[in-house]
Design a protein around this motif. Structure first.
Motif, mmCIF file in Angstrom:
data_model
loop_
_atom_site.group_PDB
_atom_site.id
_atom_site.type_symbol
_atom_site.label_atom_id
_atom_site.label_comp_id
_atom_site.label_asym_id
_atom_site.label_seq_id
_atom_site.Cartn_x
_atom_site.Cartn_y
_atom_site.Cartn_z
ATOM 1 N N ASN A 1 37.283 -21.904 -0.760
ATOM 2 C CA ASN A 1 37.260 -22.112 0.691
ATOM 3 C C ASN A 1 37.178 -20.821 1.491
ATOM 4 O OD1 ASN A 1 39.595 -21.167 -0.199
ATOM 5 N ND2 ASN A 1 40.941 -22.609 0.860
ATOM 6 N N LEU A 2 36.845 -19.733 0.856
ATOM 7 C CA LEU A 2 36.894 -18.452 1.564
ATOM 8 C C LEU A 2 35.795 -18.322 2.616
ATOM 9 C CD1 LEU A 2 37.770 -15.580 -0.919
ATOM 10 C CD2 LEU A 2 39.241 -16.938 0.537
ATOM 11 N N THR A 3 36.193 -17.844 3.795
ATOM 12 C CA THR A 3 35.201 -17.620 4.847
ATOM 13 C C THR A 3 35.050 -16.129 5.157
ATOM 14 O OG1 THR A 3 36.946 -18.031 6.451
ATOM 15 C CG2 THR A 3 35.471 -19.871 5.969
ATOM 16 N N ASP A 4 35.813 -15.304 4.465
ATOM 17 C CA ASP A 4 35.693 -13.859 4.640
ATOM 18 C C ASP A 4 34.647 -13.328 3.650
ATOM 19 O OD1 ASP A 4 35.905 -11.158 4.835
ATOM 20 O OD2 ASP A 4 38.079 -11.054 4.542
ATOM 21 N N GLY A 5 33.467 -13.055 4.177
ATOM 22 C CA GLY A 5 32.351 -12.615 3.336
ATOM 23 C C GLY A 5 32.616 -11.321 2.576
ATOM 24 N N ASN A 6 33.555 -10.505 3.080
ATOM 25 C CA ASN A 6 33.883 -9.249 2.392
ATOM 26 C C ASN A 6 34.517 -9.507 1.031
ATOM 27 O OD1 ASN A 6 33.011 -7.494 4.438
ATOM 28 N ND2 ASN A 6 34.887 -7.894 5.590
ATOM 29 N N LEU A 7 35.086 -10.708 0.868
ATOM 30 C CA LEU A 7 35.779 -11.014 -0.389
ATOM 31 C C LEU A 7 34.919 -11.862 -1.330
ATOM 32 C CD1 LEU A 7 39.376 -11.794 0.949
ATOM 33 C CD2 LEU A 7 38.591 -9.723 -0.186
ATOM 34 N N TYR A 8 33.657 -12.027 -1.002
ATOM 35 C CA TYR A 8 32.790 -12.808 -1.888
ATOM 36 C C TYR A 8 32.340 -11.948 -3.076
ATOM 37 C CZ TYR A 8 32.152 -16.398 1.754
ATOM 38 O OH TYR A 8 32.342 -17.386 2.679
ATOM 39 N N PRO A 9 32.425 -12.477 -4.280
ATOM 40 C CA PRO A 9 31.845 -11.739 -5.405
ATOM 41 C C PRO A 9 30.354 -11.571 -5.153
ATOM 42 C CG PRO A 9 33.251 -13.522 -6.183
ATOM 43 C CD PRO A 9 33.087 -13.719 -4.708
ATOM 44 N N LYS A 10 29.873 -10.355 -5.314
ATOM 45 C CA LYS A 10 28.458 -10.108 -5.075
ATOM 46 C C LYS A 10 27.971 -8.974 -5.959
ATOM 47 C CE LYS A 10 29.525 -9.423 -0.525
ATOM 48 N NZ LYS A 10 30.926 -9.076 -0.294
ATOM 49 N N PHE A 11 26.727 -9.051 -6.338
ATOM 50 C CA PHE A 11 26.192 -8.017 -7.237
ATOM 51 C C PHE A 11 24.671 -8.076 -7.276
ATOM 52 C CE2 PHE A 11 27.609 -11.814 -9.389
ATOM 53 C CZ PHE A 11 26.540 -12.217 -10.159
ATOM 54 N N LEU A 12 24.093 -6.934 -7.588
ATOM 55 C CA LEU A 12 22.638 -6.840 -7.699
ATOM 56 C C LEU A 12 22.281 -6.702 -9.183
ATOM 57 C CD1 LEU A 12 19.999 -6.460 -5.888
ATOM 58 C CD2 LEU A 12 20.305 -4.019 -6.302
ATOM 59 N N LEU A 13 21.367 -7.549 -9.624
ATOM 60 C CA LEU A 13 20.942 -7.484 -11.026
ATOM 61 C C LEU A 13 19.539 -6.916 -11.120
ATOM 62 C CD1 LEU A 13 22.003 -11.047 -12.274
ATOM 63 C CD2 LEU A 13 23.119 -8.897 -12.885
ATOM 64 N N ASN A 14 19.321 -6.143 -12.156
ATOM 65 C CA ASN A 14 17.966 -5.713 -12.472
ATOM 66 C C ASN A 14 17.523 -6.546 -13.665
ATOM 67 O OD1 ASN A 14 16.072 -4.023 -14.264
ATOM 68 N ND2 ASN A 14 15.931 -3.032 -12.282
ATOM 69 N N CYS A 15 16.519 -7.390 -13.450
ATOM 70 C CA CYS A 15 16.093 -8.315 -14.516
ATOM 71 C C CYS A 15 14.694 -7.974 -15.012
ATOM 72 C CB CYS A 15 16.105 -9.750 -14.003
ATOM 73 S SG CYS A 15 17.755 -10.360 -13.603
ATOM 74 N N LYS A 16 14.589 -7.871 -16.316
ATOM 75 C CA LYS A 16 13.282 -7.586 -16.937
ATOM 76 C C LYS A 16 12.948 -8.703 -17.906
ATOM 77 C CE LYS A 16 13.902 -2.633 -16.659
ATOM 78 N NZ LYS A 16 14.382 -1.444 -17.323
ATOM 79 N N ILE A 17 11.707 -9.143 -17.851
ATOM 80 C CA ILE A 17 11.313 -10.182 -18.808
ATOM 81 C C ILE A 17 10.278 -9.636 -19.783
ATOM 82 C CG2 ILE A 17 11.819 -12.133 -17.291
ATOM 83 C CD1 ILE A 17 8.716 -12.347 -16.893
ATOM 84 N N ASP A 18 10.218 -10.263 -20.910
ATOM 85 C CA ASP A 18 9.231 -9.899 -21.922
ATOM 86 C C ASP A 18 8.678 -11.206 -22.489
ATOM 87 O OD1 ASP A 18 7.698 -8.561 -23.727
ATOM 88 O OD2 ASP A 18 9.343 -8.085 -25.108
ATOM 89 N N ARG A 19 7.366 -11.336 -22.441
ATOM 90 C CA ARG A 19 6.774 -12.575 -22.939
ATOM 91 C C ARG A 19 5.615 -12.215 -23.844
ATOM 92 N NH1 ARG A 19 5.647 -18.037 -21.301
ATOM 93 N NH2 ARG A 19 4.728 -18.922 -23.189
ATOM 94 N N ASN A 20 5.708 -12.641 -25.053
ATOM 95 C CA ASN A 20 4.619 -12.364 -25.982
ATOM 96 C C ASN A 20 4.050 -13.686 -26.479
ATOM 97 O OD1 ASN A 20 3.158 -11.837 -28.379
ATOM 98 N ND2 ASN A 20 4.110 -9.816 -28.456
ATOM 99 N N GLU A 21 2.850 -13.990 -25.986
ATOM 100 C CA GLU A 21 2.227 -15.276 -26.337
ATOM 101 C C GLU A 21 1.967 -15.377 -27.840
ATOM 102 O OE1 GLU A 21 1.728 -17.796 -24.416
ATOM 103 O OE2 GLU A 21 1.935 -16.974 -22.397
ATOM 104 N N ASN A 22 1.504 -14.274 -28.429
ATOM 105 C CA ASN A 22 1.152 -14.333 -29.856
ATOM 106 C C ASN A 22 2.363 -14.574 -30.744
ATOM 107 O OD1 ASN A 22 -1.456 -13.824 -29.119
ATOM 108 N ND2 ASN A 22 -1.212 -11.593 -29.303
ATOM 109 N N GLN A 23 3.441 -13.850 -30.400
ATOM 110 C CA GLN A 23 4.634 -14.021 -31.229
ATOM 111 C C GLN A 23 5.500 -15.167 -30.737
ATOM 112 O OE1 GLN A 23 6.750 -10.405 -32.168
ATOM 113 N NE2 GLN A 23 4.860 -9.240 -32.022
ATOM 114 N N ASN A 24 5.031 -15.804 -29.658
ATOM 115 C CA ASN A 24 5.686 -17.015 -29.190
ATOM 116 C C ASN A 24 7.161 -16.834 -28.826
ATOM 117 O OD1 ASN A 24 4.786 -19.456 -28.491
ATOM 118 N ND2 ASN A 24 4.453 -20.213 -30.575
ATOM 119 N N TYR A 25 7.451 -15.830 -28.018
ATOM 120 C CA TYR A 25 8.825 -15.693 -27.562
ATOM 121 C C TYR A 25 8.893 -15.250 -26.106
ATOM 122 C CZ TYR A 25 8.892 -10.571 -27.855
ATOM 123 O OH TYR A 25 8.644 -9.234 -27.663
ATOM 124 N N PHE A 26 10.038 -15.507 -25.510
ATOM 125 C CA PHE A 26 10.316 -15.077 -24.140
ATOM 126 C C PHE A 26 11.714 -14.465 -24.137
ATOM 127 C CE2 PHE A 26 12.883 -16.359 -20.400
ATOM 128 C CZ PHE A 26 12.308 -15.533 -19.458
#
Lengths: 92, 210
Positions: free
Chosen positions: B91-116
Motif C-alpha cells: 500500500n505504499l504511496t511514497d515513491g522514494n521507498l519503491y524498489p527500483k533498478f535498471l537492468l542491462n539485458c542482452k539476448i543471444d539467438r542462434n537459429e542454427n543451434q536452436n537456442y535463445f
C-alpha cells in the motif's frame, strides 16, 4: 596400452562430467526445497498469528482490508530521467 | 595510523548489510523459441503481464504484497536494452521507498543451434533502491534430451542481493498502518524471500503462458 589409457581418461572425464551435472541438479533441488520451506514457514507463522488474533476478537479481515487497501502508485522517474543521471550519488 | 583509522571508520560507515538469495526454474514448455524470445523481450509490457501483481492468501485473507508499476526500456542495439523496473510494495504511496533498478539485458539467438538466451544484470551506477544487485539468466533450446521433440527446454536463474537497510525502511513504512496486525504482517517480510517470492511468482506465471 595407449588406447586403454585414452579410454580410462575418457571414462574418468565422463564420470566427472556426470558428477558435475548430478551435483548441479542436486543444488537446484536443494534451492527449491529451501524456498518452499521458507514460504511454508512464513505462511504457517502468519496463519498462527491470524488465528491468535481472531481468538482475541480482532476482525483480521476488516483490519487487513482497511490497512492494506491497494493504493495507486506514486509518480516515479521515467527511464529517460534515470539515464540522464550520471551516477547514483547525483540522484541522492 | 591516523589515515588507517580514517579508512576503517569510512569503511564501516559506508558498508551496509545485504542478503543474498537465488532460485532456478527449469521446465519443458510447448512454445517455440520465437514465442519465448517474444515474451522475455517485451520489456515495456512487463508491468502489465501475468504475475506482475503478487498477493498471498493466508487463512482466507488475500494480502497484496507487491506489484510492478513501471517497466520501460531503451534499446541500445538489436540485442541489448536497458530496462527500468519500479515495484510498489503493497500500500505504499511514497515513491522514494519503491524498489527500483535498471537492468542491462542482452539476448543471444542462434537459429542454427536452436537456442535463445537472455542475460540481465543490474546497472550499479544508476539509481536503485531495495536491491543491491540482481542477475537474471534465461536459457532455452529445442531438441533437449529432457523434453519431447515438440517442446522447448526453458531454464531461468535469478540471483538477488537486497540492501538490508533499505528493505528495513520499506518494511517499517509498510507495517505503519497495520496497527495490531503489524507483528503478524512482519512475518511476511523475511528479507531473503520477499523479492525472491515475487520474482519466483512472476516467472511461474510467465512459464504458464508458454
Amino acid at each position: 596400452m595407449k588406447k586403454h589409457s585414452l579410454f580410462a581418461v575418457f571414462a574418468m572425464t565422463a564420470a566427472l562430467f556426470g558428477c558435475g551435472e548430478a551435483e548441479k541438479a542436486n543444488q537446484h533441488l536443494e534451492s527449491m526445497d529451501k524456498t518452499l520451506a521458507q514460504a511454508t514457514k512464513q505462511a504457517e507463522r502468519m496463519a498462527d498469528s491470524i488465528e491468535a488474533l481472531q481468538k482475541l476478537g480482532v476482525d483480521t479481515v476488516k483490519v487487513f482490508n482497511n490497512s492494506f487497501k491497494p493504493k495507486p502508485p506514486a509518480a516515479t522517474d521515467d527511464i529517460e530521467d534515470i539515464l540522464n543521471m550520471k551516477t547514483e550519488g547525483e540522484k541522492k | 595510523m591516523k589515515t588507517l583509522l580514517i579508512l576503517i571508520t569510512g569503511f564501516i560507515s559506508n558498508s551496509s548489510f545485504a542478503a543474498y538469495s537465488e532460485f532456478n526454474k527449469q521446465e519443458c514448455v510447448r512454445s517455440d523459441l520465437n514465442a519465448i524470445q517474444s515474451l522475455f523481450t517485451r520489456y515495456n509490457d512487463y508491468a502489465s503481464m501475468p504475475g506482475s501483481s503478487y498477493s498471498i492468501d493466508v487463512a482466507g485473507v488475500s494480502f497484496p504484497m507487491v506489484k510492478m508499476t513501471k517497466s520501460q526500456s531503451k534499446a541500445i542495439s538489436a540485442t541489448e536494452s536497458l530496462v527500468w523496473i519500479v515495484l510498489q510494495p503493497t500500500n505504499l504511496t511514497d515513491g522514494n521507498l519503491y524498489p527500483k533498478f535498471l537492468l542491462n539485458c542482452k539476448i543471444d539467438r542462434n537459429e542454427n543451434q536452436n537456442y535463445f538466451s537472455q542475460k540481465c544484470q543490474m546497472v550499479q551506477d544508476k539509481p536503485h533502491f531495495g536491491l543491491q544487485d540482481m542477475k537474471i539468466e534465461v536459457y532455452s533450446n529445442r531438441n533437449s534430451k529432457n523434453c519431447s521433440p515438440k517442446e522447448s527446454n526453458l531454464y531461468i536463474s535469478v540471483k538477488i542481493t537486497t540492501n538490508s537497510s533499505e528493505v528495513l525502511k520499506i518494511k517499517t513504512k509498510v507495517l505503519e498502518p497495520a496497527g495490531p496486525l503489524a507483528s503478524v504482517v512482519a512475518n511476511l517480510f523475511d528479507e531473503s524471500t520477499f523479492f525472491q517470492a515475487y520474482f519466483d511468482y512472476l516467472y511461474t506465471e510467465w512459464f504458464k503462458t508458454l
